[in-house]
Design a protein around this motif. Sequence first.
Motif, PDB file in Angstrom:
ATOM      1  N   ALA A  91     -36.827  14.666 -43.135  1.00  0.00           N
ATOM      2  CA  ALA A  91     -38.044  14.711 -42.442  1.00  0.00           C
ATOM      3  C   ALA A  91     -38.695  13.293 -42.635  1.00  0.00           C
ATOM      4  CB  ALA A  91     -38.270  14.813 -44.778  1.00  0.00           C
ATOM      5  N   LEU A  92     -39.507  13.042 -41.820  1.00  0.00           N
ATOM      6  CA  LEU A  92     -40.307  11.974 -41.173  1.00  0.00           C
ATOM      7  C   LEU A  92     -40.827  11.140 -42.456  1.00  0.00           C
ATOM      8  CD1 LEU A  92     -42.588  13.402 -38.016  1.00  0.00           C
ATOM      9  CD2 LEU A  92     -39.649  12.885 -38.120  1.00  0.00           C
ATOM     10  N   ASN A  93     -40.303   9.634 -42.141  1.00  0.00           N
ATOM     11  CA  ASN A  93     -41.218   8.964 -43.322  1.00  0.00           C
ATOM     12  C   ASN A  93     -40.655   7.418 -42.843  1.00  0.00           C
ATOM     13  OD1 ASN A  93     -38.095   8.237 -43.532  1.00  0.00           O
ATOM     14  ND2 ASN A  93     -37.685   9.423 -45.103  1.00  0.00           N
ATOM     15  N   GLY A  94     -41.517   6.429 -43.258  1.00  0.00           N
ATOM     16  CA  GLY A  94     -41.048   5.092 -43.115  1.00  0.00           C
ATOM     17  C   GLY A  94     -39.757   5.042 -42.580  1.00  0.00           C
ATOM     18  N   GLN A  95     -38.178   5.172 -43.555  1.00  0.00           N
ATOM     19  CA  GLN A  95     -37.443   5.035 -43.684  1.00  0.00           C
ATOM     20  C   GLN A  95     -37.204   4.615 -42.102  1.00  0.00           C
ATOM     21  OE1 GLN A  95     -34.145   5.321 -46.401  1.00  0.00           O
ATOM     22  NE2 GLN A  95     -32.760   6.155 -44.936  1.00  0.00           N
ATOM     23  N   LEU A  96     -37.519   6.097 -41.054  1.00  0.00           N
ATOM     24  CA  LEU A  96     -36.923   6.699 -40.246  1.00  0.00           C
ATOM     25  C   LEU A  96     -37.816   6.301 -39.005  1.00  0.00           C
ATOM     26  CD1 LEU A  96     -36.774  10.510 -38.847  1.00  0.00           C
ATOM     27  CD2 LEU A  96     -37.918   8.869 -37.845  1.00  0.00           C
ATOM     28  N   PHE A  97     -38.723   5.680 -38.736  1.00  0.00           N
ATOM     29  CA  PHE A  97     -39.326   4.785 -37.830  1.00  0.00           C
ATOM     30  C   PHE A  97     -39.196   3.374 -38.011  1.00  0.00           C
ATOM     31  CE2 PHE A  97     -42.714   7.743 -38.798  1.00  0.00           C
ATOM     32  CZ  PHE A  97     -42.881   8.707 -37.024  1.00  0.00           C
ATOM     33  N   PHE A  98     -38.630   2.719 -39.141  1.00  0.00           N
ATOM     34  CA  PHE A  98     -38.334   1.975 -39.323  1.00  0.00           C
ATOM     35  C   PHE A  98     -36.884   1.919 -38.565  1.00  0.00           C
ATOM     36  CE2 PHE A  98     -34.807  -1.353 -41.212  1.00  0.00           C
ATOM     37  CZ  PHE A  98     -35.187  -2.648 -40.880  1.00  0.00           C
ATOM     38  N   GLY A  99     -36.158   2.759 -38.997  1.00  0.00           N
ATOM     39  CA  GLY A  99     -34.474   2.321 -38.156  1.00  0.00           C
ATOM     40  C   GLY A  99     -34.437   2.642 -36.498  1.00  0.00           C
ATOM     41  N   ALA A 100     -35.795   3.871 -36.097  1.00  0.00           N
ATOM     42  CA  ALA A 100     -35.716   3.603 -35.177  1.00  0.00           C
ATOM     43  C   ALA A 100     -35.833   2.418 -34.083  1.00  0.00           C
ATOM     44  CB  ALA A 100     -36.792   5.330 -34.983  1.00  0.00           C
ATOM     45  N   GLY A 101     -37.061   1.532 -34.371  1.00  0.00           N
ATOM     46  CA  GLY A 101     -37.251   0.398 -34.224  1.00  0.00           C
ATOM     47  C   GLY A 101     -36.752  -0.298 -34.092  1.00  0.00           C
ATOM     48  N   MET A 102     -35.841  -0.574 -35.062  1.00  0.00           N
ATOM     49  CA  MET A 102     -35.085  -1.653 -35.455  1.00  0.00           C
ATOM     50  C   MET A 102     -33.688  -1.159 -33.999  1.00  0.00           C
ATOM     51  SD  MET A 102     -35.584  -3.922 -37.398  1.00  0.00           S
ATOM     52  CE  MET A 102     -33.828  -4.388 -37.832  1.00  0.00           C
ATOM     53  N   MET A 103     -33.185   0.350 -33.899  1.00  0.00           N
ATOM     54  CA  MET A 103     -32.257   1.164 -32.782  1.00  0.00           C
ATOM     55  C   MET A 103     -32.669   0.364 -31.085  1.00  0.00           C
ATOM     56  SD  MET A 103     -30.274   3.831 -33.163  1.00  0.00           S
ATOM     57  CE  MET A 103     -31.476   4.995 -33.993  1.00  0.00           C
ATOM     58  N   GLY A 104     -34.344   0.227 -30.964  1.00  0.00           N
ATOM     59  CA  GLY A 104     -34.813  -0.358 -30.254  1.00  0.00           C
ATOM     60  C   GLY A 104     -34.949  -1.533 -29.819  1.00  0.00           C
ATOM     61  N   LEU A 105     -35.499  -2.582 -30.863  1.00  0.00           N
ATOM     62  CA  LEU A 105     -35.237  -3.958 -30.616  1.00  0.00           C
ATOM     63  C   LEU A 105     -34.108  -4.528 -30.665  1.00  0.00           C
ATOM     64  CD1 LEU A 105     -36.901  -6.743 -31.437  1.00  0.00           C
ATOM     65  CD2 LEU A 105     -36.316  -6.847 -33.999  1.00  0.00           C
ATOM     66  N   GLY A 106     -32.763  -4.262 -31.585  1.00  0.00           N
ATOM     67  CA  GLY A 106     -31.359  -4.551 -30.809  1.00  0.00           C
ATOM     68  C   GLY A 106     -31.010  -3.890 -29.941  1.00  0.00           C
ATOM     69  N   ALA A 107     -31.301  -2.627 -28.753  1.00  0.00           N
ATOM     70  CA  ALA A 107     -30.596  -2.537 -27.736  1.00  0.00           C
ATOM     71  C   ALA A 107     -31.261  -3.837 -27.187  1.00  0.00           C
ATOM     72  CB  ALA A 107     -31.345  -0.574 -27.775  1.00  0.00           C
ATOM     73  N   ILE A 108     -32.986  -4.160 -26.907  1.00  0.00           N
ATOM     74  CA  ILE A 108     -33.608  -4.706 -25.561  1.00  0.00           C
ATOM     75  C   ILE A 108     -33.030  -6.349 -26.243  1.00  0.00           C
ATOM     76  CG2 ILE A 108     -35.084  -5.372 -27.267  1.00  0.00           C
ATOM     77  CD1 ILE A 108     -37.046  -5.559 -24.629  1.00  0.00           C
ATOM     78  N   ILE A 109     -32.233  -6.501 -27.302  1.00  0.00           N
ATOM     79  CA  ILE A 109     -31.442  -8.082 -27.300  1.00  0.00           C
ATOM     80  C   ILE A 109     -30.020  -7.954 -26.596  1.00  0.00           C
ATOM     81  CG2 ILE A 109     -30.314  -9.044 -29.330  1.00  0.00           C
ATOM     82  CD1 ILE A 109     -32.659  -9.057 -30.909  1.00  0.00           C
ATOM     83  N   ASN A 110     -29.283  -6.432 -27.444  1.00  0.00           N
ATOM     84  CA  ASN A 110     -27.998  -6.500 -26.753  1.00  0.00           C
ATOM     85  C   ASN A 110     -28.249  -5.695 -25.178  1.00  0.00           C
ATOM     86  OD1 ASN A 110     -25.498  -5.590 -26.652  1.00  0.00           O
ATOM     87  ND2 ASN A 110     -26.180  -3.443 -26.019  1.00  0.00           N
ATOM     88  N   ARG A 111     -28.552  -5.661 -24.592  1.00  0.00           N
ATOM     89  CA  ARG A 111     -29.782  -6.009 -23.191  1.00  0.00           C
ATOM     90  C   ARG A 111     -29.235  -4.076 -23.026  1.00  0.00           C
ATOM     91  NH1 ARG A 111     -28.324 -11.429 -20.075  1.00  0.00           N
ATOM     92  NH2 ARG A 111     -29.488 -13.101 -22.028  1.00  0.00           N
ATOM     93  N   ALA A 112     -28.925  -3.370 -23.285  1.00  0.00           N
ATOM     94  CA  ALA A 112     -28.514  -2.209 -23.340  1.00  0.00           C
ATOM     95  C   ALA A 112     -27.942  -1.302 -24.116  1.00  0.00           C
ATOM     96  CB  ALA A 112     -26.443  -2.850 -22.621  1.00  0.00           C
ATOM     97  N   CYS A 113     -28.268   0.056 -24.705  1.00  0.00           N
ATOM     98  CA  CYS A 113     -28.346   0.736 -25.779  1.00  0.00           C
ATOM     99  C   CYS A 113     -27.031   1.273 -25.149  1.00  0.00           C
ATOM    100  CB  CYS A 113     -29.025   2.204 -25.863  1.00  0.00           C
ATOM    101  SG  CYS A 113     -27.957   2.967 -24.132  1.00  0.00           S
ATOM    102  N   PHE A 114     -26.459   1.549 -27.178  1.00  0.00           N
ATOM    103  CA  PHE A 114     -24.707   2.240 -26.636  1.00  0.00           C
ATOM    104  C   PHE A 114     -24.307   2.539 -25.634  1.00  0.00           C
ATOM    105  CE2 PHE A 114     -25.284   0.919 -31.610  1.00  0.00           C
ATOM    106  CZ  PHE A 114     -24.278   0.033 -31.806  1.00  0.00           C
ATOM    107  N   ILE A 115     -24.949   3.839 -25.001  1.00  0.00           N
ATOM    108  CA  ILE A 115     -24.605   4.839 -24.034  1.00  0.00           C
ATOM    109  C   ILE A 115     -24.033   3.411 -23.033  1.00  0.00           C
ATOM    110  CG2 ILE A 115     -25.120   6.392 -22.178  1.00  0.00           C
ATOM    111  CD1 ILE A 115     -26.501   7.450 -23.911  1.00  0.00           C
ATOM    112  N   GLY A 116     -25.534   2.112 -22.722  1.00  0.00           N
ATOM    113  CA  GLY A 116     -25.119   1.115 -21.809  1.00  0.00           C
ATOM    114  C   GLY A 116     -24.292   0.584 -21.876  1.00  0.00           C
ATOM    115  N   THR A 117     -23.851   0.368 -22.975  1.00  0.00           N
ATOM    116  CA  THR A 117     -22.617  -0.982 -23.512  1.00  0.00           C
ATOM    117  C   THR A 117     -21.454   0.541 -23.445  1.00  0.00           C
ATOM    118  OG1 THR A 117     -24.143  -1.377 -25.434  1.00  0.00           O
ATOM    119  CG2 THR A 117     -21.516  -1.614 -25.707  1.00  0.00           C
ATOM    120  N   VAL A 118     -20.857   1.103 -23.139  1.00  0.00           N
ATOM    121  CA  VAL A 118     -19.794   1.357 -22.562  1.00  0.00           C
ATOM    122  C   VAL A 118     -20.004   1.552 -20.994  1.00  0.00           C
ATOM    123  CG1 VAL A 118     -18.580   4.013 -22.404  1.00  0.00           C
ATOM    124  CG2 VAL A 118     -19.982   3.545 -24.233  1.00  0.00           C
ATOM    125  N   GLY A 119     -21.081   1.710 -20.669  1.00  0.00           N
ATOM    126  CA  GLY A 119     -21.130   1.588 -18.741  1.00  0.00           C
ATOM    127  C   GLY A 119     -20.611   0.374 -18.522  1.00  0.00           C
TER     128      GLY A 119
END
Length: 310
Positions: A71-99
């Motif tokens: 189900a969609l809830n606040g936890q899902l949006f928080f988690g997805a937002g954190m993945m996005g924030l972490g990806a831009i800080i990391n300068r790559a998502c986890f797929i890009g990290t493998v690359g």
Amino acid sequence: MPSYYVIALAFILGFALSRAATCTVAATDRWVNQGKLDWLFGLTVVASWAAIMLFLLVKWTGRVHLPLDIALNGQLFFGAGMMGLGAIINRACFIGTVGYIGTGKFSYILSFIGLGFALWLAGGKGLDLFGPITFLPRTTIEQTPAKQIALGLFGMIALVSLWLVLIKRKWTYVALITIGVCAATIYGTRPEWAYTALLNSFLQGQGLSVGKTVELAVVALFAGAIISSWLKDRFKPEWGGWKLALTNLAGGFLMGIGASAVPGGNDVLLMWTIPGLTFYGLVAYLTMIATIAVAMLIGKRFSPQSSPPP
């Protein structure tokens, strides 16, 4: 019984990842700063072929692992937002990290160390932000009209990608198709191979997989990426500076927090959860892209280069 075919598929997957632009951060940057959607379209090609492969595996074998919806809830949006924030800080998502690791940028290994630390904390070692996730029941991959329409759209995108290969001779799409097919086969038959699942099994002391298949598949993934880069003369080993190391560690940690709130990380969302026709997967991935895009726009607005002259 160990499934050694997963090792070969993981090697091919890693090889193909180094032949196409599959990093969500890079694709979003190309959209935000250059106005080009071609790399984002490439990601839809990956998801489309993965969806088709999962559908075919269900029909052929009937024993494929499909992702469950939540189900969609606040936890899902928080988690997805954190993945996005972490990806831009990391300068790559986890797929890009493998690359990046495949090209020899070994500081990105710290991204996975940060991920592991986040999973350890979220597993009850001091960080208890999230409640239990309630999964929704499902029967088949195309159980509702909405999912049948989604599967049809994926099929249309797959046909477009074939047209680009056969008529326009855009060979990059061969790599994108290969990524989707290989990833769906691996996730659909051995979902425990995902890095979050693998790290969680280590953290919980569950030991190695039967025949060490999963661990060897991870090694094969990086080996494929490195060999692919080496053949293109792009493998240049370097460790990078301490600033990059810290951003990799911090970015991996934040993506790990996000993956603890939303089942799987961005690679799982793209190559298994969305192709498995879960609505939460699509919402989470779009939320992650939106977070990356907003962060880029904010950074662009307040960067020294964008400031008006005195």
